[in-house]
Motif scaffolding. Structure first.
Motif, PDB file in Angstrom:
ATOM      1  N   HIS A 225       0.784  -1.236   0.000  1.00 46.95           N
ATOM      2  CA  HIS A 225       0.000   0.000   0.000  1.00 46.95           C
ATOM      3  C   HIS A 225       0.817   1.289   0.000  1.00 46.95           C
ATOM      4  CE1 HIS A 225      -3.785  -2.168   0.772  1.00 46.95           C
ATOM      5  NE2 HIS A 225      -3.075  -2.955   1.553  1.00 46.95           N
ATOM      6  N   TRP A 226       2.141   1.234  -0.053  1.00 44.99           N
ATOM      7  CA  TRP A 226       2.935   2.451   0.106  1.00 44.99           C
ATOM      8  C   TRP A 226       2.710   3.467  -1.021  1.00 44.99           C
ATOM      9  CZ3 TRP A 226       6.526   4.340  -3.326  1.00 44.99           C
ATOM     10  CH2 TRP A 226       6.980   3.475  -4.333  1.00 44.99           C
ATOM     11  N   GLN A 227       2.214   3.005  -2.173  1.00 42.54           N
ATOM     12  CA  GLN A 227       2.017   3.910  -3.309  1.00 42.54           C
ATOM     13  C   GLN A 227       0.695   4.683  -3.252  1.00 42.54           C
ATOM     14  OE1 GLN A 227       2.794   0.671  -6.212  1.00 42.54           O
ATOM     15  NE2 GLN A 227       4.277   2.085  -7.136  1.00 42.54           N
ATOM     16  N   GLU A 228      -0.117   4.431  -2.229  1.00 37.35           N
ATOM     17  CA  GLU A 228      -1.411   5.088  -2.138  1.00 37.35           C
ATOM     18  C   GLU A 228      -1.275   6.491  -1.526  1.00 37.35           C
ATOM     19  OE1 GLU A 228      -3.844   2.524   0.199  1.00 37.35           O
ATOM     20  OE2 GLU A 228      -3.769   0.854  -1.242  1.00 37.35           O
ATOM     21  N   PRO A 229      -2.115   7.447  -1.926  1.00 36.48           N
ATOM     22  CA  PRO A 229      -2.141   8.764  -1.268  1.00 36.48           C
ATOM     23  C   PRO A 229      -2.787   8.636   0.111  1.00 36.48           C
ATOM     24  CG  PRO A 229      -3.902   8.633  -2.872  1.00 36.48           C
ATOM     25  CD  PRO A 229      -3.095   7.356  -3.035  1.00 36.48           C
ATOM     26  N   ASP A 230      -2.562   9.644   0.950  1.00 38.27           N
ATOM     27  CA  ASP A 230      -3.126   9.588   2.302  1.00 38.27           C
ATOM     28  C   ASP A 230      -3.428  10.998   2.788  1.00 38.27           C
ATOM     29  OD1 ASP A 230      -0.396  10.365   2.699  1.00 38.27           O
ATOM     30  OD2 ASP A 230      -0.513   9.670   4.764  1.00 38.27           O
TER      31      ASP A 230
ATOM     32  N   LYS B 192       5.584   8.960   2.765  1.00 39.90           N
ATOM     33  CA  LYS B 192       6.383   8.009   1.982  1.00 39.90           C
ATOM     34  C   LYS B 192       7.692   7.692   2.708  1.00 39.90           C
ATOM     35  CE  LYS B 192       3.532   8.227  -1.601  1.00 39.90           C
ATOM     36  NZ  LYS B 192       2.494   7.194  -1.802  1.00 39.90           N
ATOM     37  N   VAL B 193       8.309   8.719   3.284  1.00 43.19           N
ATOM     38  CA  VAL B 193       9.559   8.504   4.012  1.00 43.19           C
ATOM     39  C   VAL B 193       9.337   7.555   5.191  1.00 43.19           C
ATOM     40  CG1 VAL B 193      11.294   9.612   5.485  1.00 43.19           C
ATOM     41  CG2 VAL B 193      10.647  10.650   3.297  1.00 43.19           C
TER      42      VAL B 193
END
Length: 608
Positions: free
Chosen positions: A388-393, A410-411
């Motif tokens: 899921h790291w590529q999803e916006p939040d 992301k970091v």
């Protein structure tokens, strides 16, 4: 409506809840029996009709001094009048059978006429209790005792002077001469249980002072700012919920970020984002027992399905924290709405997976024993990041506008994977290191490609953003890039310049990309961000600038060492909920950094 400033209040507490005591001697905020329960004194968020407890000299008098007794949470206020001098001593003994608020008036010189008025209003000022005389409690008899009952709540008031029941309040006028003491004890217990035993106010004072003295003696910090660090640690301890080890972000709700604005949130809960910073502050000052309790709270709270991870939880790890408004309250100095609960608990914030893994890694490095089940949980968190790291939040600051690819988020996803790699390589724990290393490299490259503006030589708030974010100062702190990397130096300088607010730091510029946060009103300086800038100046070798900013931040504390969430540099006043754990933790960690006792910033590994 009260005109008192947020910085006019001092804090007393019993490690289950806390009360705020104003410069005028009035307790205007108290939730019983716990931090997040319904307030029975809520004048802070309206006026006296919402409940208060005043205790001060009658007639003309001035407050000449207010401070805590030594290294304790016993608040002493000295009043001087034409007739003499008195001290009012306020404290809450660490919780035993029931919650107690103790107020002792001590004659110092001459004879002073005092006045007190206790106006209890349960459910945030909405319910007037039934008040009646009640001398049926076990323990030492006193001359006056009243009980106030409203549904499940009951409060007993015991004192040495006659009380008058008038218009739903308990009032008294009395004289205190030199060497004499008059005590008041307010005790809470559920109305359906037997009345609590009466306590001795004088014995409780000795035991409370002893408790705090023994606790602060464990502190290992020894540097130029001993007094400031000790006071911040005591206040941080006061924000701890003893039964579970959870630490609330603040003891208040709905103190506004801007007067008259709608940025009014409930901070009486525990945020995962605070975990690593708080653990760092506790571990590095010798408080391994508190660090272990906080770590255990963290493990219990996040246990289960990693896809259900939240940014905040209740004191006991409760997940559902529905948000509602209390429309019968006018808010602090007219700032509405008054909110209880926090809808941000349902937001998607990618960074909390990394922050949880970073906090558990820090605890492991410090030697806090972890179980196999805790490592299983961490591996499942890494697996979730991988998917899921590529999803916006919604980002670190709980943006209520459109989701974005926030650089800090992301970091922190990278951090979570990096800490798992370290656990395998340094601690010998099982894990798919090869896959994780590839994932870490992919995330790192993506951030550098899309979250960095080469024209301005700075990372940005989110991919494609024109704005900056104070959380970018944390990139070298977590090891994403070394402090001497030109991109980091450029980011520190850009953030310091573009987010400046009269020498302090904003979280972000909410106009840089339109109304990106989905909220109205201007931002004030966010205090923990300014402490991050202290650390950042130090990290890139600007030590003089770091120390100068740190001293300016120390000067913002109120007369008894409290810091709120924000500072309005134009009006020169505290804003937001208070006392703010994040601000206190920032002070402690920056003091350690500048003292060169333990510099977590420099010793964190550079990126792989």
């Amino acid at each position: 409506m009260s005109e008192k400033r947020i910085e006019d209040y001092g804090l007393i507490g019993d490690l289950h809840t806390a009360a705020l005591v104003g410069l005028d001697g009035s307790i205007d905020w108290l939730c019983l029996p716990h931090f997040d329960d319904r307030a029975c004194l809520a004048a802070l968020l309206d006026d006296e009709s919402a409940g208060y407890w005043s205790l001060a000299p009658k007639g003309h008098a001035r407050l000449s001094r207010r401070d805590y007794d030594s290294d304790s949470l016993v608040l002493r206020t000295r009043w001087e009048s034409p007739d003499g001098i008195v001290d009012v001593i306020d404290f809450m003994p660490p919780r035993d059978e029931a919650a107690n608020v103790v107020r002792i008036v001590e004659g110092v010189e001459g004879c002073v006429q005092m006045s007190t008025s206790l106006c209890l209003r349960f459910d945030y000022g909405r319910i007037t209790p039934w008040i009646h005389a009640g001398n049926d409690a076990p323990g030492t008899p006193c001359s006056e005792e009243f009980a106030a009952v409203a549904g499940p709540d009951a409060v007993w008031v015991r004192t040495d002077v006659p009380l008058r029941h008038e218009a739903g309040a308990l009032n008294a006028t009395f004289d205190v001469s030199s060497g004499k003491q008059i005590a008041f004890v307010l005790t809470h217990k559920p109305s359906y249980l037997p009345p609590p035993a009466a306590i001795s106010a004088r014995h409780a004072l000795k035991e409370t002072t002893r408790f705090w003295s023994r606790w602060i003696d464990q502190c290992t910090y020894d540097g130029p700012w001993n007094r400031e660090v000790h006071r911040s640690l005591i206040l941080l301890k006061a924000l701890t919920y003893a039964p579970t080890g959870g630490i609330v972000a603040a003891v208040t709700t709905s103190l506004p970020e801007q007067l008259g604005g709608s940025r009014n949130w409930d901070y009486r809960y525990c945020w995962l984002r605070d975990a690593t910073f708080t653990l760092e502050a506790l571990i590095n000052t010798g408080y391994t027992e508190e660090a272990l309790a906080w770590r255990e709270w963290l493990v219990r709270a996040v246990a289960g399905d990693p896809s259900k991870l939240q940014i905040l939880y209740g004191l006991d790890g409760t997940q559902r924290i529905p948000e509602m408004t209390l429309d019968w309250l006018n808010g602090y100095q007219g700032s509405r709405p008054v909110r209880v609960g926090n809808a941000a608990a349902g937001q998607h914030q990618l960074d909390v997976w990394g922050e949880t893994l970073d906090g558990l890694h820090l605890a492991r490095e410090a030697g806090l024993q972890a179980s196999d089940s805790a490592w299983d949980l961490q591996r499942s968190l890494v697996d979730w990041i991988q998917q899921h790291w590529q999803e916006p939040d919604n980002g670190l600051w709980e943006m209520r506008g459109p989701k974005q690819h926030f650089v800090h988020s992301k970091v922190m996803a990278w951090v979570g994977v990096d800490r798992a790699i370290r656990a395998v390589e340094q601690q010998g724990l099982p894990g798919d290191v090869a896959s994780w290393k590839q994932l870490a490299q992919t995330i790192h490259a993506d951030i550098c490609a899309h979250g960095f503006d080469p024209k301005r030589n700075t990372f940005t708030q989110f991919y494609g953003s024109h704005g900056l974010d104070a959380s970018l100062l944390l990139l070298p702190r977590v090891g994403f890039l070394p402090w001497d990397d030109p991109r980091i130096i450029g980011t520190v300088e850009a953030v310091a310049q573009e987010l400046d607010s009269d020498g302090f730091l904003l979280r972000y510029d909410n106009t840089a990309d339109g109304n990106a946060d989905g909220l109205s009103g201007r931002e004030n300086a966010f205090l923990v961000c300014s402490f991050w800038l202290v650390d950042a100046w130090h990290g890139i070798g600007e030590c003089q600038r770091a120390e100068h900013l740190f001293e300016r931040l120390l000067a913002l504390r109120n007369d008894v060492g409290l810091l709120s969430e924000e500072y309005d540099a134009q009006a020169h006043r505290h804003m937001g909920n208070t006392p703010q754990a994040f601000s206190l933790v920032g002070l402690i960690n920056s003091a350690q950094t500048l003292s060169a006792q333990n510099d977590p910033l420099i010793t964190r590994d550079a990126c792989r």
